[in-house]
Scaffold this active site. Structure first.
Site, PDB file in Angstrom:
ATOM      1  N   GLU A  22      11.056   4.454   1.592  1.00  0.00           N
ATOM      2  CA  GLU A  22       9.870   4.456   0.726  1.00  0.00           C
ATOM      3  C   GLU A  22       9.114   5.746   1.027  1.00  0.00           C
ATOM      4  O   GLU A  22       8.372   5.828   2.002  1.00  0.00           O
ATOM      5  CB  GLU A  22       8.988   3.231   0.994  1.00  0.00           C
ATOM      6  CG  GLU A  22       9.660   1.899   0.732  1.00  0.00           C
ATOM      7  CD  GLU A  22       9.894   1.629  -0.735  1.00  0.00           C
ATOM      8  OE1 GLU A  22       9.398   2.415  -1.575  1.00  0.00           O
ATOM      9  OE2 GLU A  22      10.573   0.636  -1.056  1.00  0.00           O
ATOM     10  N   CYS A  82       0.667   6.186  -1.326  1.00  0.00           N
ATOM     11  CA  CYS A  82       1.889   6.715  -1.933  1.00  0.00           C
ATOM     12  C   CYS A  82       1.853   6.527  -3.448  1.00  0.00           C
ATOM     13  O   CYS A  82       2.532   7.248  -4.183  1.00  0.00           O
ATOM     14  CB  CYS A  82       3.121   6.058  -1.332  1.00  0.00           C
ATOM     15  SG  CYS A  82       3.093   4.266  -1.371  1.00  0.00           S
TER      16      CYS A  82
END
Length: 516
Positions: free
Chosen positions: A270, A304
Protein backbone atom coordinates in the site's frame (compact mmCIF):
# COMPACT_ATOMS: atom_id res chain seq x y z
CA UNK A 1 9.02 11.44 40.11
CA UNK A 2 7.10 8.34 39.00
CA UNK A 3 6.18 7.81 35.35
CA UNK A 4 2.50 8.21 36.21
CA UNK A 5 3.10 11.54 37.95
CA UNK A 6 5.30 12.68 35.10
CA UNK A 7 2.53 11.94 32.59
CA UNK A 8 -0.01 13.86 34.65
CA UNK A 9 2.41 16.71 35.21
CA UNK A 10 2.70 17.12 31.46
CA UNK A 11 -1.08 17.21 31.23
CA UNK A 12 -1.26 13.85 29.45
CA UNK A 13 -2.72 11.51 32.05
CA UNK A 14 -3.98 9.23 29.26
CA UNK A 15 -0.38 8.03 28.77
CA UNK A 16 -0.42 6.33 32.17
CA UNK A 17 -3.82 4.77 31.50
CA UNK A 18 -2.42 3.28 28.28
CA UNK A 19 0.61 1.89 30.11
CA UNK A 20 3.08 4.33 28.55
CA UNK A 21 6.05 5.10 30.81
CA UNK A 22 8.96 7.47 30.43
CA UNK A 23 10.89 4.57 28.89
CA UNK A 24 9.15 1.62 27.22
CA UNK A 25 10.34 -1.74 25.89
CA UNK A 26 10.02 -1.88 22.11
CA UNK A 27 9.54 -5.60 21.62
CA UNK A 28 6.86 -8.10 22.57
CA UNK A 29 6.97 -11.87 22.15
CA UNK A 30 4.64 -13.13 24.88
CA UNK A 31 6.78 -10.96 27.16
CA UNK A 32 8.21 -7.47 26.84
CA UNK A 33 11.82 -7.02 25.81
CA UNK A 34 14.14 -4.44 24.30
CA UNK A 35 17.76 -3.64 25.11
CA UNK A 36 18.85 -1.79 21.97
CA UNK A 37 19.21 1.90 21.23
CA UNK A 38 16.82 4.39 22.76
CA UNK A 39 14.26 5.92 20.38
CA UNK A 40 12.66 9.18 21.51
CA UNK A 41 9.14 10.01 20.35
CA UNK A 42 8.78 13.73 19.64
CA UNK A 43 5.35 15.33 19.43
CA UNK A 44 4.94 17.46 16.29
CA UNK A 45 2.51 19.62 18.27
CA UNK A 46 5.25 21.40 20.20
CA UNK A 47 8.51 19.61 19.38
CA UNK A 48 8.79 18.22 22.90
CA UNK A 49 9.65 14.61 23.79
CA UNK A 50 6.70 12.48 24.88
CA UNK A 51 8.48 9.32 26.01
CA UNK A 52 11.11 6.93 24.69
CA UNK A 53 11.25 3.34 23.48
CA UNK A 54 14.10 0.89 23.90
CA UNK A 55 14.45 -0.75 20.48
CA UNK A 56 15.05 -4.46 19.98
CA UNK A 57 18.42 -5.93 19.08
CA UNK A 58 19.10 -8.45 16.30
CA UNK A 59 19.05 -11.31 18.81
CA UNK A 60 15.78 -10.06 20.29
CA UNK A 61 14.29 -9.84 16.81
CA UNK A 62 15.13 -13.52 16.26
CA UNK A 63 13.48 -14.37 19.57
CA UNK A 64 10.33 -12.50 18.55
CA UNK A 65 10.10 -14.35 15.23
CA UNK A 66 10.74 -17.73 16.86
CA UNK A 67 7.95 -17.06 19.34
CA UNK A 68 5.58 -16.00 16.53
CA UNK A 69 6.33 -19.26 14.70
CA UNK A 70 5.60 -21.21 17.89
CA UNK A 71 2.37 -19.29 18.41
CA UNK A 72 1.30 -20.06 14.84
CA UNK A 73 1.57 -23.81 15.45
CA UNK A 74 -1.15 -23.57 18.10
CA UNK A 75 -3.22 -20.67 16.76
CA UNK A 76 -3.81 -22.23 13.31
CA UNK A 77 -5.50 -25.26 14.90
CA UNK A 78 -8.01 -23.16 16.84
CA UNK A 79 -11.34 -23.07 14.94
CA UNK A 80 -11.77 -19.80 13.04
CA UNK A 81 -14.90 -18.74 15.01
CA UNK A 82 -12.88 -19.18 18.22
CA UNK A 83 -10.17 -16.97 16.75
CA UNK A 84 -12.96 -14.52 15.91
CA UNK A 85 -13.97 -14.42 19.56
CA UNK A 86 -10.49 -13.20 20.50
CA UNK A 87 -10.72 -10.49 17.86
CA UNK A 88 -14.21 -9.56 19.13
CA UNK A 89 -12.79 -9.00 22.59
CA UNK A 90 -9.93 -7.00 21.10
CA UNK A 91 -12.51 -4.74 19.45
CA UNK A 92 -14.28 -4.26 22.79
CA UNK A 93 -11.00 -3.41 24.50
CA UNK A 94 -10.32 -0.80 21.83
CA UNK A 95 -13.80 0.65 22.41
CA UNK A 96 -12.96 1.13 26.07
CA UNK A 97 -9.66 2.82 25.19
CA UNK A 98 -10.95 4.85 22.23
CA UNK A 99 -10.67 8.30 23.80
CA UNK A 100 -7.24 7.73 25.34
CA UNK A 101 -5.80 5.96 22.31
CA UNK A 102 -7.21 8.63 20.00
CA UNK A 103 -5.53 11.30 22.12
CA UNK A 104 -2.21 9.46 21.88
CA UNK A 105 -2.55 9.25 18.09
CA UNK A 106 -3.07 13.01 18.04
CA UNK A 107 -0.18 13.69 20.42
CA UNK A 108 2.31 11.54 18.53
CA UNK A 109 1.07 12.02 14.96
CA UNK A 110 -0.42 15.54 14.98
CA UNK A 111 -3.81 14.82 13.41
CA UNK A 112 -6.81 16.48 15.07
CA UNK A 113 -8.73 14.70 17.85
CA UNK A 114 -11.68 13.83 15.61
CA UNK A 115 -9.32 12.09 13.19
CA UNK A 116 -7.36 10.42 16.00
CA UNK A 117 -10.51 8.91 17.48
CA UNK A 118 -11.77 8.16 13.98
CA UNK A 119 -8.66 6.09 13.38
CA UNK A 120 -9.35 4.07 16.52
CA UNK A 121 -12.93 3.63 15.32
CA UNK A 122 -11.50 2.09 12.13
CA UNK A 123 -9.76 -0.47 14.33
CA UNK A 124 -13.02 -1.25 16.09
CA UNK A 125 -14.87 -1.52 12.77
CA UNK A 126 -12.33 -3.90 11.24
CA UNK A 127 -12.50 -6.09 14.34
CA UNK A 128 -16.28 -6.27 13.93
CA UNK A 129 -15.82 -7.10 10.25
CA UNK A 130 -13.26 -9.80 11.05
CA UNK A 131 -15.51 -11.43 13.65
CA UNK A 132 -18.17 -11.99 11.00
CA UNK A 133 -15.53 -13.09 8.53
CA UNK A 134 -14.35 -15.80 10.94
CA UNK A 135 -17.49 -17.77 10.03
CA UNK A 136 -17.28 -17.02 6.30
CA UNK A 137 -13.85 -18.14 5.05
CA UNK A 138 -15.57 -19.75 2.10
CA UNK A 139 -14.02 -22.05 -0.49
CA UNK A 140 -15.56 -23.04 -3.81
CA UNK A 141 -16.92 -26.43 -4.88
CA UNK A 142 -16.10 -27.26 -8.51
CA UNK A 143 -17.73 -29.84 -10.79
CA UNK A 144 -15.34 -32.65 -11.69
CA UNK A 145 -15.31 -34.09 -15.21
CA UNK A 146 -14.61 -37.52 -13.71
CA UNK A 147 -17.51 -39.66 -12.40
CA UNK A 148 -17.48 -40.32 -8.68
CA UNK A 149 -15.12 -37.43 -7.94
CA UNK A 150 -15.59 -34.29 -5.89
CA UNK A 151 -13.47 -31.13 -6.22
CA UNK A 152 -13.31 -28.23 -3.81
CA UNK A 153 -10.85 -25.73 -2.37
CA UNK A 154 -9.55 -25.33 1.15
CA UNK A 155 -8.21 -22.09 2.61
CA UNK A 156 -5.54 -22.69 5.25
CA UNK A 157 -3.62 -20.31 7.56
CA UNK A 158 -0.47 -19.01 5.90
CA UNK A 159 1.99 -18.41 8.76
CA UNK A 160 3.69 -15.42 10.35
CA UNK A 161 2.78 -12.08 8.75
CA UNK A 162 5.13 -9.11 8.90
CA UNK A 163 3.27 -5.78 9.14
CA UNK A 164 5.18 -2.57 8.36
CA UNK A 165 3.15 0.59 9.00
CA UNK A 166 3.64 4.30 8.29
CA UNK A 167 3.35 7.27 10.64
CA UNK A 168 0.25 8.80 9.06
CA UNK A 169 -2.08 6.01 10.23
CA UNK A 170 -0.07 4.66 13.15
CA UNK A 171 -2.70 2.20 14.43
CA UNK A 172 -5.50 1.72 11.87
CA UNK A 173 -3.37 0.13 9.14
CA UNK A 174 -2.00 -2.41 11.63
CA UNK A 175 -5.56 -3.43 12.49
CA UNK A 176 -6.59 -3.81 8.83
CA UNK A 177 -3.93 -6.49 8.59
CA UNK A 178 -3.89 -7.88 12.12
CA UNK A 179 -7.62 -8.46 12.64
CA UNK A 180 -8.03 -10.18 9.28
CA UNK A 181 -4.80 -12.19 9.59
CA UNK A 182 -5.77 -13.30 13.10
CA UNK A 183 -9.11 -14.81 12.11
CA UNK A 184 -7.38 -16.42 9.12
CA UNK A 185 -5.15 -18.26 11.60
CA UNK A 186 -1.93 -16.29 11.16
CA UNK A 187 0.30 -14.73 13.77
CA UNK A 188 2.01 -11.42 13.13
CA UNK A 189 5.00 -9.20 13.85
CA UNK A 190 4.45 -5.44 13.74
CA UNK A 191 7.22 -3.06 12.74
CA UNK A 192 5.75 0.43 13.19
CA UNK A 193 7.16 3.72 11.97
CA UNK A 194 9.98 5.04 14.15
CA UNK A 195 8.10 8.36 14.16
CA UNK A 196 5.11 6.89 16.03
CA UNK A 197 6.36 4.06 18.27
CA UNK A 198 4.27 4.84 21.37
CA UNK A 199 0.95 4.17 19.68
CA UNK A 200 2.28 0.74 18.69
CA UNK A 201 3.34 0.00 22.26
CA UNK A 202 -0.07 1.05 23.59
CA UNK A 203 -2.02 -1.06 21.07
CA UNK A 204 0.21 -4.09 21.63
CA UNK A 205 -0.36 -3.80 25.38
CA UNK A 206 -4.11 -3.93 24.76
CA UNK A 207 -3.80 -6.90 22.38
CA UNK A 208 -1.49 -8.77 24.78
CA UNK A 209 -3.93 -8.29 27.64
CA UNK A 210 -6.80 -9.63 25.52
CA UNK A 211 -4.76 -12.70 24.53
CA UNK A 212 -3.94 -13.36 28.18
CA UNK A 213 -7.59 -13.01 29.23
CA UNK A 214 -8.62 -15.41 26.47
CA UNK A 215 -5.99 -18.00 27.39
CA UNK A 216 -4.12 -17.57 24.10
CA UNK A 217 -0.58 -18.70 24.83
CA UNK A 218 1.74 -17.77 23.19
CA UNK A 219 0.22 -14.43 22.21
CA UNK A 220 -0.37 -13.95 18.47
CA UNK A 221 0.26 -10.18 18.24
CA UNK A 222 4.01 -9.45 18.38
CA UNK A 223 5.91 -6.16 18.20
CA UNK A 224 9.43 -5.35 16.99
CA UNK A 225 10.44 -1.69 17.08
CA UNK A 226 13.86 -1.21 15.56
CA UNK A 227 15.88 0.33 12.79
CA UNK A 228 16.14 -0.74 9.19
CA UNK A 229 19.17 -2.95 9.77
CA UNK A 230 18.12 -4.63 13.00
CA UNK A 231 14.47 -5.23 12.11
CA UNK A 232 13.47 -3.91 8.68
CA UNK A 233 15.90 -5.71 6.38
CA UNK A 234 15.92 -8.87 8.50
CA UNK A 235 12.13 -9.04 8.41
CA UNK A 236 12.08 -8.67 4.63
CA UNK A 237 14.66 -11.41 4.09
CA UNK A 238 13.30 -13.77 6.76
CA UNK A 239 12.03 -17.02 5.21
CA UNK A 240 10.02 -17.71 8.37
CA UNK A 241 7.73 -14.85 7.33
CA UNK A 242 5.81 -15.87 4.17
CA UNK A 243 3.92 -12.57 3.83
CA UNK A 244 5.01 -8.97 4.38
CA UNK A 245 2.38 -6.25 4.28
CA UNK A 246 4.00 -2.82 3.92
CA UNK A 247 2.51 0.65 3.90
CA UNK A 248 4.67 3.62 2.93
CA UNK A 249 6.30 5.36 0.01
CA UNK A 250 6.74 3.85 -3.44
CA UNK A 251 10.49 3.77 -2.76
CA UNK A 252 9.88 1.65 0.34
CA UNK A 253 7.59 -0.64 -1.64
CA UNK A 254 10.21 -1.15 -4.32
CA UNK A 255 12.69 -2.32 -1.68
CA UNK A 256 10.14 -4.57 0.00
CA UNK A 257 9.15 -6.17 -3.32
CA UNK A 258 12.79 -6.68 -4.28
CA UNK A 259 13.91 -8.40 -1.07
CA UNK A 260 10.76 -10.42 -0.38
CA UNK A 261 10.39 -11.36 -4.05
CA UNK A 262 13.97 -12.62 -4.16
CA UNK A 263 13.00 -15.34 -1.68
CA UNK A 264 9.65 -15.85 -3.49
CA UNK A 265 7.67 -14.54 -0.54
CA UNK A 266 4.37 -12.68 -0.79
CA UNK A 267 3.77 -8.96 -0.36
CA UNK A 268 0.81 -6.65 0.16
CA UNK A 269 1.95 -3.17 -0.85
CA UNK A 270 0.00 0.00 0.00
CA UNK A 271 2.16 2.80 -1.34
CA UNK A 272 1.96 6.36 -2.67
CA UNK A 273 -1.09 8.17 -3.99
CA UNK A 274 -1.48 11.22 -6.23
CA UNK A 275 -5.23 11.41 -5.98
CA UNK A 276 -7.38 13.67 -8.12
CA UNK A 277 -10.94 14.97 -8.21
CA UNK A 278 -12.57 15.90 -11.51
CA UNK A 279 -15.24 18.59 -11.21
CA UNK A 280 -17.57 18.93 -14.22
CA UNK A 281 -20.02 21.73 -15.13
CA UNK A 282 -22.84 19.51 -13.86
CA UNK A 283 -21.35 19.22 -10.37
CA UNK A 284 -22.93 20.36 -7.12
CA UNK A 285 -20.24 22.91 -6.16
CA UNK A 286 -21.34 23.12 -2.53
CA UNK A 287 -20.80 19.38 -2.20
CA UNK A 288 -17.53 19.50 -4.12
CA UNK A 289 -16.01 22.28 -2.01
CA UNK A 290 -16.63 20.39 1.24
CA UNK A 291 -15.13 17.19 -0.14
CA UNK A 292 -12.10 18.94 -1.64
CA UNK A 293 -11.42 20.82 1.59
CA UNK A 294 -11.35 17.71 3.77
CA UNK A 295 -9.56 15.66 1.13
CA UNK A 296 -6.77 18.22 0.69
CA UNK A 297 -6.42 19.56 4.25
CA UNK A 298 -7.34 16.58 6.46
CA UNK A 299 -4.37 15.12 8.38
CA UNK A 300 -2.41 18.15 7.07
CA UNK A 301 -2.26 16.55 3.63
CA UNK A 302 -0.52 13.44 4.98
CA UNK A 303 -3.01 10.78 3.98
CA UNK A 304 -2.24 8.33 1.20
CA UNK A 305 -5.72 9.25 -0.09
CA UNK A 306 -5.21 13.03 0.25
CA UNK A 307 -6.61 15.05 -2.67
CA UNK A 308 -3.50 16.40 -4.42
CA UNK A 309 -4.89 17.36 -7.83
CA UNK A 310 -8.10 19.14 -8.80
CA UNK A 311 -9.11 18.89 -12.46
CA UNK A 312 -11.83 21.46 -13.16
CA UNK A 313 -13.78 22.38 -16.28
CA UNK A 314 -12.69 25.81 -17.54
CA UNK A 315 -16.25 27.17 -17.38
CA UNK A 316 -16.47 26.77 -13.58
CA UNK A 317 -12.82 27.04 -12.58
CA UNK A 318 -12.89 30.65 -11.36
CA UNK A 319 -16.11 30.17 -9.38
CA UNK A 320 -14.82 27.01 -7.71
CA UNK A 321 -11.44 28.56 -6.90
CA UNK A 322 -13.09 31.58 -5.31
CA UNK A 323 -15.05 29.31 -2.99
CA UNK A 324 -12.04 27.16 -2.18
CA UNK A 325 -9.80 30.11 -1.35
CA UNK A 326 -12.44 31.47 1.00
CA UNK A 327 -12.81 28.04 2.62
CA UNK A 328 -9.05 27.71 3.06
CA UNK A 329 -8.94 31.07 4.85
CA UNK A 330 -11.36 29.71 7.44
CA UNK A 331 -9.26 26.63 8.30
CA UNK A 332 -8.14 26.95 11.91
CA UNK A 333 -4.54 25.75 12.21
CA UNK A 334 -3.04 24.96 15.60
CA UNK A 335 -2.82 22.49 18.46
CA UNK A 336 -4.78 19.42 17.28
CA UNK A 337 -5.65 18.49 20.86
CA UNK A 338 -7.75 21.66 21.15
CA UNK A 339 -11.39 21.77 20.10
CA UNK A 340 -12.07 23.73 16.93
CA UNK A 341 -8.70 23.02 15.29
CA UNK A 342 -9.12 21.73 11.74
CA UNK A 343 -5.48 21.20 10.83
CA UNK A 344 -2.52 20.30 13.00
CA UNK A 345 1.19 20.17 12.20
CA UNK A 346 3.18 18.11 9.74
CA UNK A 347 4.86 15.10 11.31
CA UNK A 348 8.33 16.69 11.69
CA UNK A 349 10.73 19.34 10.42
CA UNK A 350 11.90 17.09 7.59
CA UNK A 351 8.34 17.06 6.27
CA UNK A 352 8.24 20.86 6.42
CA UNK A 353 11.51 21.06 4.51
CA UNK A 354 10.15 18.68 1.87
CA UNK A 355 7.11 20.92 1.42
CA UNK A 356 9.28 24.04 1.16
CA UNK A 357 11.39 22.40 -1.55
CA UNK A 358 8.21 21.55 -3.43
CA UNK A 359 7.05 25.18 -3.15
CA UNK A 360 10.34 26.32 -4.69
CA UNK A 361 9.93 23.88 -7.58
CA UNK A 362 6.34 25.02 -8.11
CA UNK A 363 7.49 28.57 -8.70
CA UNK A 364 10.44 27.48 -10.86
CA UNK A 365 8.13 25.38 -13.06
CA UNK A 366 5.64 28.19 -13.60
CA UNK A 367 2.97 27.38 -11.04
CA UNK A 368 0.89 30.19 -9.57
CA UNK A 369 0.44 30.04 -5.79
CA UNK A 370 -3.11 31.25 -5.10
CA UNK A 371 -2.95 30.97 -1.32
CA UNK A 372 -0.90 29.46 1.49
CA UNK A 373 2.27 27.39 1.22
CA UNK A 374 4.30 29.10 3.96
CA UNK A 375 5.74 27.77 7.21
CA UNK A 376 4.02 29.30 10.24
CA UNK A 377 5.86 30.75 13.21
CA UNK A 378 5.02 32.38 16.51
CA UNK A 379 4.11 31.23 20.02
CA UNK A 380 0.87 29.61 18.80
CA UNK A 381 2.91 27.40 16.46
CA UNK A 382 5.62 25.83 18.67
CA UNK A 383 8.01 23.26 17.28
CA UNK A 384 8.13 24.66 13.75
CA UNK A 385 5.99 21.97 12.06
CA UNK A 386 2.95 24.09 11.18
CA UNK A 387 2.27 25.20 7.59
CA UNK A 388 -0.54 26.92 5.76
CA UNK A 389 -2.39 24.71 3.25
CA UNK A 390 -1.73 25.72 -0.33
CA UNK A 391 -3.66 25.99 -3.61
CA UNK A 392 -1.59 26.15 -6.80
CA UNK A 393 -2.79 26.93 -10.30
CA UNK A 394 -0.76 24.42 -12.28
CA UNK A 395 -0.21 23.26 -15.85
CA UNK A 396 0.41 19.81 -17.32
CA UNK A 397 4.12 20.35 -18.01
CA UNK A 398 4.96 20.72 -14.30
CA UNK A 399 6.87 17.62 -13.19
CA UNK A 400 6.25 18.30 -9.50
CA UNK A 401 2.53 17.66 -10.07
CA UNK A 402 3.25 14.02 -10.89
CA UNK A 403 5.04 13.42 -7.60
CA UNK A 404 3.51 12.76 -4.20
CA UNK A 405 4.53 15.51 -1.79
CA UNK A 406 3.22 14.47 1.62
CA UNK A 407 1.91 17.93 2.49
CA UNK A 408 -1.25 20.06 2.01
CA UNK A 409 -0.54 21.23 -1.56
CA UNK A 410 -3.47 21.15 -4.01
CA UNK A 411 -2.71 21.51 -7.72
CA UNK A 412 -5.52 22.88 -9.91
CA UNK A 413 -5.60 22.04 -13.62
CA UNK A 414 -8.23 22.96 -16.21
CA UNK A 415 -9.88 20.88 -18.93
CA UNK A 416 -12.35 21.31 -21.78
CA UNK A 417 -13.54 17.76 -22.61
CA UNK A 418 -14.12 14.90 -20.17
CA UNK A 419 -11.75 12.66 -22.12
CA UNK A 420 -9.01 15.25 -21.51
CA UNK A 421 -9.82 15.32 -17.80
CA UNK A 422 -9.53 11.53 -17.57
CA UNK A 423 -6.25 11.57 -19.52
CA UNK A 424 -4.81 14.21 -17.15
CA UNK A 425 -6.15 12.24 -14.21
CA UNK A 426 -4.46 8.99 -15.25
CA UNK A 427 -1.18 10.58 -16.38
CA UNK A 428 0.67 10.04 -13.08
CA UNK A 429 2.67 7.06 -11.82
CA UNK A 430 0.37 6.44 -8.84
CA UNK A 431 -3.12 4.95 -8.88
CA UNK A 432 -4.78 4.87 -5.46
CA UNK A 433 -7.94 6.97 -5.06
CA UNK A 434 -10.01 9.10 -7.44
CA UNK A 435 -13.32 10.94 -7.63
CA UNK A 436 -15.62 12.82 -9.97
CA UNK A 437 -18.27 15.38 -9.03
CA UNK A 438 -21.14 15.45 -11.49
CA UNK A 439 -24.90 15.01 -11.62
CA UNK A 440 -24.60 13.75 -15.20
CA UNK A 441 -25.07 9.96 -15.26
CA UNK A 442 -23.15 9.57 -18.52
CA UNK A 443 -20.11 11.41 -17.13
CA UNK A 444 -20.16 9.33 -13.97
CA UNK A 445 -20.34 6.05 -15.87
CA UNK A 446 -17.58 7.13 -18.25
CA UNK A 447 -15.33 7.85 -15.26
CA UNK A 448 -16.09 4.40 -13.77
CA UNK A 449 -15.65 2.52 -17.05
CA UNK A 450 -12.64 0.58 -18.31
CA UNK A 451 -11.41 3.73 -20.06
CA UNK A 452 -12.03 5.91 -17.02
CA UNK A 453 -10.14 6.15 -13.74
CA UNK A 454 -7.19 3.75 -13.51
CA UNK A 455 -7.20 3.82 -9.69
CA UNK A 456 -8.04 1.09 -7.21
CA UNK A 457 -10.70 3.38 -5.70
CA UNK A 458 -13.11 5.44 -7.81
CA UNK A 459 -15.86 7.57 -6.28
CA UNK A 460 -18.75 9.65 -7.55
CA UNK A 461 -19.82 12.75 -5.60
CA UNK A 462 -17.64 11.93 -2.60
CA UNK A 463 -13.98 12.80 -2.13
CA UNK A 464 -10.84 10.70 -2.40
CA UNK A 465 -10.35 10.35 1.35
CA UNK A 466 -12.23 8.43 4.01
CA UNK A 467 -12.65 4.91 2.60
CA UNK A 468 -14.87 2.46 4.50
CA UNK A 469 -13.43 -0.84 5.73
CA UNK A 470 -16.11 -2.92 3.95
CA UNK A 471 -14.43 -2.53 0.56
CA UNK A 472 -10.96 -3.70 -0.40
CA UNK A 473 -8.52 -0.82 -0.01
CA UNK A 474 -5.57 -0.36 -2.37
CA UNK A 475 -4.41 0.87 -5.75
CA UNK A 476 -2.58 0.21 -8.99
CA UNK A 477 0.70 1.18 -10.69
CA UNK A 478 3.24 2.58 -8.20
CA UNK A 479 0.64 2.30 -5.44
CA UNK A 480 1.64 -1.35 -5.36
CA UNK A 481 -1.45 -3.37 -6.27
CA UNK A 482 -2.12 -4.60 -2.74
CA UNK A 483 -5.55 -4.85 -1.12
CA UNK A 484 -6.41 -4.71 2.57
CA UNK A 485 -9.53 -4.65 4.77
CA UNK A 486 -12.86 -5.69 3.23
CA UNK A 487 -14.27 -7.70 0.33
CA UNK A 488 -12.11 -10.78 -0.36
CA UNK A 489 -8.83 -9.20 0.78
CA UNK A 490 -8.67 -11.95 3.44
CA UNK A 491 -7.45 -14.40 0.79
CA UNK A 492 -4.02 -12.75 0.75
CA UNK A 493 -3.47 -13.97 4.32
CA UNK A 494 -4.21 -17.63 3.55
CA UNK A 495 -2.98 -20.41 1.27
CA UNK A 496 -5.36 -22.01 -1.20
CA UNK A 497 -5.47 -25.79 -1.56
CA UNK A 498 -7.43 -27.49 -4.32
CA UNK A 499 -8.65 -30.95 -3.29
CA UNK A 500 -10.09 -33.83 -5.33
CA UNK A 501 -11.71 -36.84 -3.65
CA UNK A 502 -12.36 -40.04 -5.59
CA UNK A 503 -15.30 -41.86 -4.04
CA UNK A 504 -15.68 -44.34 -6.90
CA UNK A 505 -13.94 -47.69 -7.46
CA UNK A 506 -12.45 -46.53 -10.77
CA UNK A 507 -9.40 -44.37 -11.52
CA UNK A 508 -10.25 -42.27 -14.58
CA UNK A 509 -7.74 -39.61 -15.65
CA UNK A 510 -8.64 -36.05 -16.54
CA UNK A 511 -8.83 -34.91 -20.17
CA UNK A 512 -9.88 -38.45 -21.17
CA UNK A 513 -6.31 -39.73 -20.99
CA UNK A 514 -5.91 -43.52 -20.89
CA UNK A 515 -2.71 -45.06 -19.55
CA UNK A 516 -1.79 -48.76 -19.38
Amino acid sequence: MSDTKRSKANGYDFLARLGISAENPGGFADDWLGSGELLESISPIDGRPIASVRQVTTDEYDRIVAQAVKAFDAWRMLPAPKRGEVVRRLGNALREAKSDLGALVTLENGKIRAEGEGEVQEMIDICDFAVGLSRQLYGLTMMSERPGHRMYEHWHPLGVVGIITAFNFPVAVWSWNAAIAAVCGDTMIWKPSSKTPLTAVAVTRIAARVCAECGVDPAVFSLAIGGGRTVGEKLLADRRIPLVSATGSSALGTRVAEVVGKRLGRTILELGGNNAIIVTPDADLDLAVRAILFGAVGTAGQRCTTTRRLIVHHSIQDALLDRLIQAYKQVRIGNPLEAGTLMGPLIDLDAVETMMRAMKRIREEGGEVLCGGEQLSGPQYPGGCYVRPCIVKAHERMTVVKEETFAPILYVLGYEKLEDAIRIHNDVPQGLSSAIFTRNLLEAEEFLSARGSDCGIANVNIGTSGAEIGGAFGGEKETGGGREAGSDAWKAYMRRQTTTINWSRELPLAQGITFG
